[in-house]
Scaffold this motif. Structure first.
Motif, PDB file in Angstrom:
ATOM      1  N   ASN A  97       0.833  -1.199   0.000  1.00 54.88           N
ATOM      2  CA  ASN A  97       0.000   0.000   0.000  1.00 54.88           C
ATOM      3  C   ASN A  97       0.868   1.249   0.000  1.00 54.88           C
ATOM      4  O   ASN A  97       1.877   1.320   0.697  1.00 54.88           O
ATOM      5  CB  ASN A  97      -0.904   0.012   1.237  1.00 54.88           C
TER       6      ASN A  97
ATOM      7  N   GLU B  64       0.239  -0.649  -4.669  1.00 51.64           N
ATOM      8  CA  GLU B  64      -1.206  -0.399  -4.651  1.00 51.64           C
ATOM      9  C   GLU B  64      -1.435   1.112  -4.589  1.00 51.64           C
ATOM     10  O   GLU B  64      -1.098   1.762  -3.598  1.00 51.64           O
ATOM     11  CB  GLU B  64      -1.861  -1.109  -3.473  1.00 51.64           C
TER      12      GLU B  64
ATOM     13  N   SER C 167      -7.002   5.747  -5.085  1.00 52.56           N
ATOM     14  CA  SER C 167      -7.728   6.672  -5.961  1.00 52.56           C
ATOM     15  C   SER C 167      -7.682   8.077  -5.370  1.00 52.56           C
ATOM     16  O   SER C 167      -7.333   8.273  -4.208  1.00 52.56           O
ATOM     17  CB  SER C 167      -9.177   6.215  -6.135  1.00 52.56           C
TER      18      SER C 167
ATOM     19  N   ASP D  97      -7.784   0.380  -7.580  1.00 52.15           N
ATOM     20  CA  ASP D  97      -9.118  -0.129  -7.275  1.00 52.15           C
ATOM     21  C   ASP D  97     -10.019   0.079  -8.495  1.00 52.15           C
ATOM     22  O   ASP D  97      -9.595   0.629  -9.517  1.00 52.15           O
ATOM     23  CB  ASP D  97      -9.691   0.505  -6.000  1.00 52.15           C
ATOM     24  N   TYR D  98     -11.265  -0.358  -8.407  1.00 51.21           N
ATOM     25  CA  TYR D  98     -12.160  -0.354  -9.570  1.00 51.21           C
ATOM     26  C   TYR D  98     -12.460   1.050 -10.091  1.00 51.21           C
ATOM     27  O   TYR D  98     -12.961   1.209 -11.206  1.00 51.21           O
ATOM     28  CB  TYR D  98     -13.464  -1.081  -9.236  1.00 51.21           C
TER      29      TYR D  98
ATOM     30  N   LYS E 107      -8.418  -4.113  -8.366  1.00 52.16           N
ATOM     31  CA  LYS E 107      -8.965  -4.759  -7.171  1.00 52.16           C
ATOM     32  C   LYS E 107     -10.413  -4.317  -6.938  1.00 52.16           C
ATOM     33  O   LYS E 107     -10.764  -3.150  -7.135  1.00 52.16           O
ATOM     34  CB  LYS E 107      -8.099  -4.454  -5.953  1.00 52.16           C
ATOM     35  N   PHE E 108     -11.229  -5.279  -6.507  1.00 48.97           N
ATOM     36  CA  PHE E 108     -12.644  -5.036  -6.238  1.00 48.97           C
ATOM     37  C   PHE E 108     -12.942  -5.414  -4.793  1.00 48.97           C
ATOM     38  O   PHE E 108     -12.690  -6.547  -4.386  1.00 48.97           O
ATOM     39  CB  PHE E 108     -13.511  -5.877  -7.178  1.00 48.97           C
ATOM     40  N   ASP E 109     -13.473  -4.476  -4.040  1.00 49.71           N
ATOM     41  CA  ASP E 109     -13.828  -4.723  -2.644  1.00 49.71           C
ATOM     42  C   ASP E 109     -15.246  -5.295  -2.590  1.00 49.71           C
ATOM     43  O   ASP E 109     -16.229  -4.581  -2.801  1.00 49.71           O
ATOM     44  CB  ASP E 109     -13.745  -3.418  -1.849  1.00 49.71           C
TER      45      ASP E 109
ATOM     46  N   GLU F 144     -11.249  -8.505  -3.202  1.00 52.56           N
ATOM     47  CA  GLU F 144     -10.879  -8.370  -1.794  1.00 52.56           C
ATOM     48  C   GLU F 144     -12.071  -8.667  -0.885  1.00 52.56           C
ATOM     49  O   GLU F 144     -13.216  -8.482  -1.274  1.00 52.56           O
ATOM     50  CB  GLU F 144     -10.398  -6.952  -1.500  1.00 52.56           C
TER      51      GLU F 144
END
Length: 416
Positions: free
Chosen positions: A75, A97, A100, A129-130, A148-150, A177
């Motif tokens: 991160n 990572e 946004s 992220d998305y 990555k999708f939460d 995730e």
């Protein structure tokens, strides 16, 4: 085994701690770990210094061994990406990572692009992220190696739309995730998601009337004989009755790590060379890494990391025998998931020290807090982490050192 306090590493600020979570394939094999900073005192540092210290930690520690074997997702903050600390880290196995941009600062997207392009050119892979799939980020999208999708914040319909969009607009690998159950995993895999984070793979699936396979039963019998300090002849008899068990023992003792000049072909000789303590530890490891069919490989690796981490942490305060017990607590903490039976049933078939069974079943005794800390290293429970670290009087430097050592050790075992 070097002692954490004697490790030749420059001192780190006391407010930087590390946590991890495995990233696994659809078949349950670990493809990497997400490493992130966890601070006991959130006011003692900045996000930028966190990121710099984490890179510093990886560059100076034995984490170099780990970096050479698996992918590390780290991160970052945008401010930290501009720092010179990135020059300390080889980019081949590191994924950055990238967060946004807050909605109120969307003008920053274009301003940050040159920095991201420079890092990408150096060889670092980038994960977003998305949000990177939206129109505002179209200049960032070609830089994405992972998206990555939460799962905890995206509804199934939105998740489906974003995954389909990602597959049409980019070749980035997709990572889900916070996958917490089997149904989520099955749905995401059907959508074409490549990798997964979460605890779905570690939750036990108990099988009614489940019977242990012969090699499992023999390994349990071997553990009991060793604990009772049985004779070499009795132990040898168990080995002779199970070809898989005996094969693994001879392969282990003849591996390069032992450095023996001549090959050992006798079970009796192998037992005498190992000694009861090492034989017990080896059998416990074997039971963890040779579980029943249908179990995802990440389970065994996670159990091994837990065991090694507990052993190293316990070395700070406990005698050697209890450190061995700490190792067993860690690797047996997933025994229910590995064997498909309840933990109580699994432990009932073993002759184990009270300190081990009390820690596993009741979370009491001198080893329980080490187990709590080890589990907190995998979770987002900052309060549990801080409480355990304080109770054990362990510094962030000690925990970080042990954590990276445990991850590297588990990777080494996987290469044998």
């Amino acid at each position: 085994m070097p002692h954490p306090e004697n490790a030749t590493t420059p001192p780190a600020p006391p407010s930087i701690t590390m946590a991890r979570q495995a990233i696994v394939s659809g078949k349950g094999a670990i493809m990497g770990y997400e490493l992130f900073n966890r601070s006991v005192s959130v006011d003692a540092h900045t996000a930028s210094s966190d990121a710099q210290m984490l890179f510093h930690l990886l560059s100076i520690s034995e984490g170099e061994t780990l970096v050479g074997k698996t992918n590390l997702f780290v991160n970052c903050t945008h401010d930290s990406l501009a720092g010179g600390h990135l020059e300390l880290v080889a980019p081949e196995h590191v994924v950055l990572e990238i967060p946004s941009i807050p909605t109120a600062q969307l003008e920053q997207i274009a301003l940050r692009l040159p920095t991201l392009q420079a890092i990408h050119t150096r060889g670092f892979r980038l994960a977003f992220d998305y949000s990177v799939l939206t129109h505002s980020y179209e200049e960032w999208l070609p830089l994405a190696s992972f998206i990555k999708f939460d799962v905890s914040i995206l509804r199934p319909q939105s998740l489906t739309s974003f995954v389909q969009l990602a597959k049409t607009k980019t070749r980035a690998k997709l990572v889900a995730e916070k996958v917490e159950n089997e149904s989520q995993f099955n749905m995401l895999q059907a959508l074409g998601v490549d990798y997964f984070q979460g605890y779905w793979f570690a939750k036990p699936t108990l099988i009614e009337g489940h019977m242990l396979r012969p090699s499992q039963a023999a390994t349990l019998q071997l553990i009991n004989l060793v604990r009772k300090q049985a004779s070499t002849a009795e132990i040898e008899e168990v080995l002779k009755r199970d070809p898989t068990l005996s094969f693994n023992l001879l392969r282990f003792i003849n591996s390069a790590g032992f450095g023996l000049r001549t090959e050992v072909t006798s079970f009796k000789h192998a037992v005498m060379l190992l000694g009861l303590k090492k034989l017990f530890k080896w059998a416990a490891l074997l039971l963890t890494t040779s579980s029943a069919g249908g179990v995802v490989p990440a389970l065994g690796t996670t159990a091994v990391v837990r065991g090694r981490l507990m052993e190293l942490l316990a070395a700070e305060a406990l005698p050697p025998e209890e450190c061995d017990h700490a190792f067993v607590v860690g690797i047996f903490s997933l025994l229910d998931s590995l064997l498909g039976i309840s933990l109580e049933t699994a432990l009932a078939s073993l002759s184990l020290p009270d300190s081990v069974t009390h820690a596993l079943l009741q979370r009491t005794g001198p080893l329980a807090e080490y187990l709590n800390l080890t589990l907190a290293c995998e979770s987002g429970d900052d309060h549990a982490f801080a409480a355990s670290a304080k109770a054990l009087q362990l510094t962030e430097k000690q925990i970080n050192w042990a954590h990276l050592q445990a991850l590297a050790w588990a990777e080494t075992l996987g290469q044998e």
